[in-house]
Design a protein around this motif. Structure first.
Motif, PDB file in Angstrom:
ATOM      1  N   GLU A  81       0.837  -1.207   0.000  1.00 26.45           N
ATOM      2  CA  GLU A  81       0.000   0.000   0.000  1.00 26.45           C
ATOM      3  C   GLU A  81       0.871   1.255   0.000  1.00 26.45           C
ATOM      4  O   GLU A  81       2.072   1.170   0.174  1.00 26.45           O
ATOM      5  CB  GLU A  81      -0.890   0.020   1.244  1.00 26.45           C
ATOM      6  CG  GLU A  81      -2.123  -0.849   1.112  1.00 26.45           C
ATOM      7  CD  GLU A  81      -2.185  -1.902   2.217  1.00 26.45           C
ATOM      8  OE1 GLU A  81      -1.599  -1.661   3.283  1.00 26.45           O
ATOM      9  OE2 GLU A  81      -2.799  -2.959   1.987  1.00 26.45           O
ATOM     10  N   ASN A  82       0.226   2.391  -0.165  1.00 27.45           N
ATOM     11  CA  ASN A  82       0.941   3.663  -0.132  1.00 27.45           C
ATOM     12  C   ASN A  82       1.531   3.899   1.264  1.00 27.45           C
ATOM     13  O   ASN A  82       0.810   3.896   2.248  1.00 27.45           O
ATOM     14  CB  ASN A  82      -0.029   4.792  -0.494  1.00 27.45           C
ATOM     15  CG  ASN A  82       0.684   6.115  -0.698  1.00 27.45           C
ATOM     16  OD1 ASN A  82       1.814   6.312  -0.226  1.00 27.45           O
ATOM     17  ND2 ASN A  82       0.042   7.018  -1.393  1.00 27.45           N
ATOM     18  N   ARG A  83       2.856   4.099   1.318  1.00 29.70           N
ATOM     19  CA  ARG A  83       3.545   4.359   2.594  1.00 29.70           C
ATOM     20  C   ARG A  83       4.279   5.688   2.538  1.00 29.70           C
ATOM     21  O   ARG A  83       5.326   5.851   3.173  1.00 29.70           O
ATOM     22  CB  ARG A  83       4.531   3.228   2.886  1.00 29.70           C
ATOM     23  CG  ARG A  83       3.885   1.872   3.026  1.00 29.70           C
ATOM     24  CD  ARG A  83       3.196   1.738   4.355  1.00 29.70           C
ATOM     25  NE  ARG A  83       2.642   0.402   4.546  1.00 29.70           N
ATOM     26  CZ  ARG A  83       2.128  -0.021   5.684  1.00 29.70           C
ATOM     27  NH1 ARG A  83       2.110   0.780   6.724  1.00 29.70           N
ATOM     28  NH2 ARG A  83       1.638  -1.227   5.788  1.00 29.70           N
ATOM     29  N   SER A  84       3.744   6.628   1.784  1.00 30.18           N
ATOM     30  CA  SER A  84       4.400   7.928   1.668  1.00 30.18           C
ATOM     31  C   SER A  84       4.566   8.576   3.040  1.00 30.18           C
ATOM     32  O   SER A  84       3.710   8.423   3.915  1.00 30.18           O
ATOM     33  CB  SER A  84       3.585   8.846   0.753  1.00 30.18           C
ATOM     34  OG  SER A  84       3.681   8.385  -0.582  1.00 30.18           O
ATOM     35  N   ALA A  85       5.666   9.294   3.214  1.00 26.03           N
ATOM     36  CA  ALA A  85       5.993  10.011   4.465  1.00 26.03           C
ATOM     37  C   ALA A  85       6.156   9.071   5.654  1.00 26.03           C
ATOM     38  O   ALA A  85       5.962   9.468   6.793  1.00 26.03           O
ATOM     39  CB  ALA A  85       4.966  11.098   4.766  1.00 26.03           C
ATOM     40  N   ARG A  93      11.659   3.797   8.395  1.00 30.78           N
ATOM     41  CA  ARG A  93      11.109   2.918   9.428  1.00 30.78           C
ATOM     42  C   ARG A  93      11.636   1.499   9.303  1.00 30.78           C
ATOM     43  O   ARG A  93      11.641   0.912   8.222  1.00 30.78           O
ATOM     44  CB  ARG A  93       9.584   2.870   9.359  1.00 30.78           C
ATOM     45  CG  ARG A  93       9.027   1.969  10.465  1.00 30.78           C
ATOM     46  CD  ARG A  93       7.608   2.279  10.756  1.00 30.78           C
ATOM     47  NE  ARG A  93       6.733   1.320  10.108  1.00 30.78           N
ATOM     48  CZ  ARG A  93       5.416   1.279  10.322  1.00 30.78           C
ATOM     49  NH1 ARG A  93       4.847   2.168  11.109  1.00 30.78           N
ATOM     50  NH2 ARG A  93       4.687   0.385   9.714  1.00 30.78           N
ATOM     51  N   LYS A  94      12.058   0.961  10.440  1.00 38.57           N
ATOM     52  CA  LYS A  94      12.449  -0.445  10.517  1.00 38.57           C
ATOM     53  C   LYS A  94      11.387  -1.178  11.331  1.00 38.57           C
ATOM     54  O   LYS A  94      11.144  -0.833  12.491  1.00 38.57           O
ATOM     55  CB  LYS A  94      13.814  -0.567  11.185  1.00 38.57           C
ATOM     56  CG  LYS A  94      14.263  -2.009  11.367  1.00 38.57           C
ATOM     57  CD  LYS A  94      15.664  -2.075  11.944  1.00 38.57           C
ATOM     58  CE  LYS A  94      16.713  -1.791  10.884  1.00 38.57           C
ATOM     59  NZ  LYS A  94      18.084  -2.088  11.352  1.00 38.57           N
ATOM     60  N   THR A  95      10.755  -2.167  10.736  1.00 38.43           N
ATOM     61  CA  THR A  95       9.709  -2.922  11.432  1.00 38.43           C
ATOM     62  C   THR A  95      10.358  -4.007  12.273  1.00 38.43           C
ATOM     63  O   THR A  95      11.025  -4.900  11.742  1.00 38.43           O
ATOM     64  CB  THR A  95       8.728  -3.519  10.405  1.00 38.43           C
ATOM     65  OG1 THR A  95       8.156  -2.431   9.672  1.00 38.43           O
ATOM     66  CG2 THR A  95       7.629  -4.307  11.093  1.00 38.43           C
ATOM     67  N   SER A 122       4.321  -6.104   3.381  1.00 33.34           N
ATOM     68  CA  SER A 122       3.341  -5.517   4.298  1.00 33.34           C
ATOM     69  C   SER A 122       3.856  -4.234   4.945  1.00 33.34           C
ATOM     70  O   SER A 122       3.075  -3.527   5.574  1.00 33.34           O
ATOM     71  CB  SER A 122       3.002  -6.533   5.393  1.00 33.34           C
ATOM     72  OG  SER A 122       4.192  -7.007   6.012  1.00 33.34           O
ATOM     73  N   GLU A 123       5.161  -3.933   4.795  1.00 41.28           N
ATOM     74  CA  GLU A 123       5.719  -2.851   5.618  1.00 41.28           C
ATOM     75  C   GLU A 123       6.388  -1.752   4.798  1.00 41.28           C
ATOM     76  O   GLU A 123       5.954  -1.465   3.709  1.00 41.28           O
ATOM     77  CB  GLU A 123       6.647  -3.444   6.677  1.00 41.28           C
ATOM     78  CG  GLU A 123       5.948  -4.461   7.600  1.00 41.28           C
ATOM     79  CD  GLU A 123       4.697  -3.942   8.303  1.00 41.28           C
ATOM     80  OE1 GLU A 123       4.640  -2.737   8.600  1.00 41.28           O
ATOM     81  OE2 GLU A 123       3.772  -4.729   8.572  1.00 41.28           O
ATOM     82  N   SER A 124       7.435  -1.138   5.354  1.00 40.27           N
ATOM     83  CA  SER A 124       7.946   0.133   4.832  1.00 40.27           C
ATOM     84  C   SER A 124       8.909  -0.052   3.647  1.00 40.27           C
ATOM     85  O   SER A 124       9.449  -1.140   3.433  1.00 40.27           O
ATOM     86  CB  SER A 124       8.682   0.879   5.948  1.00 40.27           C
ATOM     87  OG  SER A 124       9.931   0.260   6.190  1.00 40.27           O
TER      88      SER A 124
END
Ligand code: MN
Length: 261
Positions: free
Chosen positions: A36-40, A44-46, A70-72
Motif C-alpha cells: 500500500e501507499n507508505r508515503s511520508a 522505518r524499521k519494522t 506488508s511494511e515500509s
C-alpha cells in the motif's frame, strides 16, 4: 547487472512501473515495494511484527520479478539485501515518487529512505521523484531521465554512505532545460492540525493543510532548480553531524567541563 527497484507509493503506483521499465535495458530488474501507499513513512524499521512478502502478480511490466510487502520501503530494501534476493544486487533505485522530495522532505520521505537503507548496506542508490502530485501525472519524462542517469554510471563513483537524490520538473522532455547539481533548499510546511469529534464524543486529530511550499528564489538549491525547469541532482550524505557547531562547542570549552559541576 541486477537492479532492485522500490518506492513508497506502493507496488501498483504508476511511478514504480515507469522506473522498473526504464531499468530493463541494464539487466535483471527486481521490484520489492510496499503493498500500500507508505508515503511520508520515513526510515522505518519494522521490529515488532512479522514482515509478509507476496508476489505482486499484477505488476504491469513484463520481465520484472515483483513483490509486495506488508511494511515500509526501507524494510523492502533490507529484506532484499539481507537475503530475500539470492543474487547480488548492483544498484538500488527508488521511485519514481509521486511528488517532490526536496529540502527537509528527505526526513519524511519513504522513497529517499529506501535509498538510505541501501547505502547502509553498502549498495549504491538513487532516489527519483517527479515534482507533480496530480493523479494523471506523466512519468515518461522522469523515466527517461532515470534511464539516462543510470546509463551514465554515476552511481559507480558514489562515496560510502552517500546517495543521489533526483527531482524531475513536471515538463515534457523537450522543455526540461538540463541538469543542476544542487544542495537541499528550504521548505515551508503549511500543515494544519484538524480537530474533530468521533461518533463517541472523543476528539481526534488529523494533520492536514496545504502542500508544502518553500524558497524557490535561493539559487543553487533543489527547489530553485526544479522551479526553473531543471532536473536537480543532490548528493546526500548520511553523516548528519554539524561540523561547524562541533567547532563552536569545542571552542566554548565543553570538553573541559567536569561532569556534574
Ligand atoms: Mn510517495
Amino acid at each position: 547487472m541486477h537492479i532492485l527497484v522500490s518506492n513508497d507509493d506502493g507496488v501498483y503506483a504508476p511511478g514504480i512501473a515507469a522506473l522498473a521499465e526504464a531499468m530493463l535495458p541494464f539487466g535483471q530488474v527486481t521490484v520489492i515495494a510496499p503493498r500500500e501507499n507508505r508515503s511520508a513513512i520515513g526510515h522505518r524499521k519494522t521490529m515488532h511484527k512479522p514482515l509478509r512478502i507476496d508476489p505482486a502478480s499484477s505488476f504491469p511490466i513484463k520481465g520484472v520479478a515483483a513483490f509486495a510487502t506488508s511494511e515500509s520501503p526501507s524494510d523492502c530494501v533490507a529484506v532484499a539485501l539481507l537475503g530475500f534476493i539470492k543474487e547480488p544486487v548492483d544498484l538500488v533505485v527508488s521511485g519514481i515518487n509521486r511528488g517532490a522530495n526536496m529540502g527537509q522532505d528527505l526526513t519524511y520521505s519513504g522513497t529517499v529512505s529506501a535509498a538510505f537503507e541501501a547505502v547502509i548496506w553498502h549498495k549504491p542508490a538513487i532516489a527519483f521523484s517527479l515534482v507533480d502530485f496530480s493523479e494523471d501525472a506523466d512519468y515518461g519524462p522522469a523515466a527517461a531521465i532515470a534511464r539516462q542517469i543510470v546509463g551514465l554510471g554515476l552511481y559507480r563513483n558514489l562515496p560510502p554512505l552517500t546517495l543521489l537524490n533526483v527531482n524531475v520538473p513536471p515538463l515534457p522532455l523537450a522543455q526540461i532545460k538540463g541538469f543542476k547539481i544542487v544542495r537541499q533548499g528550504l521548505r515551508t510546511y503549511n500543515d494544519a492540525l484538524i480537530s474533530r469529534m468521533d461518533p463517541y464524543g472523543r476528539p481526534y486529530y488529523w494533520i492536514g493543510g496545504e502542500a508544502p511550499s518553500g524558497d524557490m528564489t535561493e539559487e543553487g538549491t533543489d527547489l530553485w532548480a526544479t522551479h526553473n525547469g531543471y532536473v536537480s541532482l543532490t548528493p546526500i550524505h548520511l553523516d548528519m553531524t554539524s561540523y561547524a557547531l562541533m567547532r563552536d562547542l569545542q571552542a566554548a570549552g565543553v570538553e573541559h567541563l567536569v561532569p556534574g559541576q
